[in-house]
Scaffold this active site. Structure first.
Site, mmCIF file in Angstrom:
data_model
loop_
_atom_site.group_PDB
_atom_site.id
_atom_site.type_symbol
_atom_site.label_atom_id
_atom_site.label_comp_id
_atom_site.label_asym_id
_atom_site.label_seq_id
_atom_site.Cartn_x
_atom_site.Cartn_y
_atom_site.Cartn_z
ATOM 1 N N GLN A 142 17.692 33.433 -11.283
ATOM 2 C CA GLN A 142 18.498 32.839 -10.214
ATOM 3 C C GLN A 142 19.310 33.884 -9.455
ATOM 4 O O GLN A 142 19.587 33.735 -8.269
ATOM 5 C CB GLN A 142 19.434 31.788 -10.820
ATOM 6 C CG GLN A 142 20.204 30.974 -9.815
ATOM 7 C CD GLN A 142 21.607 30.668 -10.281
ATOM 8 O OE1 GLN A 142 22.364 31.576 -10.598
ATOM 9 N NE2 GLN A 142 21.935 29.394 -10.328
ATOM 10 N N HIS A 155 21.397 36.387 -4.499
ATOM 11 C CA HIS A 155 20.041 35.871 -4.618
ATOM 12 C C HIS A 155 18.993 36.748 -3.940
ATOM 13 O O HIS A 155 17.845 36.341 -3.816
ATOM 14 C CB HIS A 155 19.950 34.425 -4.105
ATOM 15 C CG HIS A 155 20.921 33.511 -4.779
ATOM 16 N ND1 HIS A 155 20.791 33.138 -6.106
ATOM 17 C CD2 HIS A 155 22.068 32.933 -4.347
ATOM 18 C CE1 HIS A 155 21.796 32.356 -6.436
ATOM 19 N NE2 HIS A 155 22.595 32.223 -5.402
ATOM 20 N N SER A 178 23.412 27.380 -6.775
ATOM 21 C CA SER A 178 23.772 28.743 -7.195
ATOM 22 C C SER A 178 24.684 28.690 -8.420
ATOM 23 O O SER A 178 24.305 28.193 -9.468
ATOM 24 C CB SER A 178 24.407 29.496 -6.021
ATOM 25 O OG SER A 178 24.646 30.847 -6.344
ATOM 26 N N LEU A 179 25.930 29.153 -8.276
ATOM 27 C CA LEU A 179 26.902 29.082 -9.362
ATOM 28 C C LEU A 179 26.997 27.671 -9.949
ATOM 29 O O LEU A 179 27.194 27.488 -11.153
ATOM 30 C CB LEU A 179 28.267 29.514 -8.828
ATOM 31 C CG LEU A 179 29.495 29.140 -9.657
ATOM 32 C CD1 LEU A 179 29.535 29.970 -10.921
ATOM 33 C CD2 LEU A 179 30.753 29.319 -8.832
ATOM 34 N N ARG A 229 29.271 37.402 -14.460
ATOM 35 C CA ARG A 229 28.266 37.341 -13.387
ATOM 36 C C ARG A 229 28.849 37.848 -12.075
ATOM 37 O O ARG A 229 28.231 38.639 -11.353
ATOM 38 C CB ARG A 229 27.783 35.896 -13.249
ATOM 39 C CG ARG A 229 26.740 35.612 -12.188
ATOM 40 C CD ARG A 229 26.389 34.128 -12.261
ATOM 41 N NE ARG A 229 25.344 33.705 -11.338
ATOM 42 C CZ ARG A 229 25.543 33.188 -10.131
ATOM 43 N NH1 ARG A 229 26.786 33.047 -9.682
ATOM 44 N NH2 ARG A 229 24.534 32.804 -9.375
ATOM 45 N N GLN A 255 29.889 28.920 -4.913
ATOM 46 C CA GLN A 255 30.836 29.776 -4.222
ATOM 47 C C GLN A 255 30.822 29.499 -2.719
ATOM 48 O O GLN A 255 29.772 29.266 -2.130
ATOM 49 C CB GLN A 255 30.459 31.240 -4.482
ATOM 50 C CG GLN A 255 31.550 32.232 -4.184
ATOM 51 C CD GLN A 255 31.247 33.590 -4.813
ATOM 52 O OE1 GLN A 255 30.432 33.684 -5.732
ATOM 53 N NE2 GLN A 255 31.897 34.623 -4.340
#
Length: 308
Positions: free
Chosen positions: A248, A199, A90-91, A115, A9
């Site tokens: 995560q 996070h 991340s994503l 999510r 993102q």
């Protein structure tokens, strides 16, 4: 010998897949499948839609996942060499798992849309924040966060490159961290235009809710090692992968470690698949010896393929 990496993102924009257009049926197929899962025309949204809607977390995440996978599958279709390892920021870790055939694309789209919704619900809009701290080492940023927290949540959440750490938590505490970082000699301390403190430990409620949905998916042993954000290690066991995806959400992205682990696994170059060149820029700060290129349109793809 490459590591294939996928951005998350923040790299989204209207028109980010338009350069593939009708020239690449694989891109159309990926977005059609994603649209079927989501119940709306994702290609139309990312091609000519509303930027405000695209920036909503539950929309951004499937849009970026689809864009990442479209770029990778076009590369595969045109004879691109298989990587020795995969990783996503991340994503982007979901894209890496799809590319490794550990997670079905339709399941991944469903998961990341959920999510995004759970992340936004975990912290009311305006109460959380993130900031990029530039020019301080990791230990200094950790100390700044500890001092700024003052009973609230403020934590380092993205170790992106030496001297580039993102912090997240409650907005007032993040504001204090920016001021303290500047006092400690940071070159810059920038509030990021996001409302979800990704996070950070504030995301634990989202992680608890997401676990059930991840466990319902058919997660398999990756065909290619996938390096995870949480511990910068590859995990072949599907049960461990579930844990990595859950953790995560509320633990830091250790991107410096991910890049270094890729080298241990045999990677001598990095290819970034998806919109933008964020990870290509980061690797140059992590390991100057590692060549890096981004694949985000037809010309960039042609350049990469010509060198293989």
């Amino acid at each position: 010998m490459t590591v294939a990496v996928f951005p998350g993102q923040g790299s989204q924009s209207i028109g980010m897949v338009s350069n593939w257009g009708a020239h690449e049926p694989q891109a159309q197929a990926v977005f059609e499948q994603a649209s079927d899962v989501l119940g709306y025309d994702l290609w139309a949204l990312v091609s000519e839609g509303d930027k405000h809607k695209l920036d909503q977390t539950h929309v951004t995440q499937p849009a970026m996942l689809a864009a990442d996978i479209a770029a990778y599958r076009i590369y595969q279709d045109q004879g691109g060499a298989a990587p020795v390892a995969l990783a996503g920021h991340s994503l982007g870790e979901y894209a890496a798992l799809v590319a490794a055939d550990a997670l079905d694309f339709a399941d991944a789209i469903r998961l990341v849309a959920r999510r995004g919704t759970l992340m936004q619900q975990a912290v009311p809009e305006g109460e959380g924040g993130m900031a990029a701290i530039l020019g301080l080492d990791d230990d200094a940023v950790c100390q700044v966060c500890e001092q700024a927290a003052n009973g609230a949540v403020c934590e380092p959440v993205n170790f992106n490159a030496p001297g580039q750490v993102v912090v997240a938590g409650e907005r007032a505490a993040v504001d204090r961290a920016c001021d303290l970082a500047k006092e400690q000699g940071a070159k810059r301390a920038l509030i990021l235009p996001v409302s979800v403190p990704s996070h950070s430990s504030l995301m634990k409620p989202a992680a608890v809710a997401l676990r059930t949905e991840i466990e319902a998916c058919n997660i398999r042993k990756p065909a290619i090692p996938v390096i995870h954000n949480v511990d910068a290690q590859a995990h072949p066991d599907p049960n461990d992968i579930v844990d990595m995806l859950v953790e995560q959400l509320y633990r830091p992205v250790r991107w410096v470690g991910c890049v270094r682990t890729a080298v241990v696994l045999g990677a001598t170059a990095q290819l970034e698949f998806g919109p933008g060149k964020v990870l290509t820029g980061l690797v140059r700060r992590i390991d100057r010896k590692m060549p890096a290129k981004a694949v985000f349109d037809e010309p960039s793809l042609a350049t990469v393929l010509a060198e293989q």
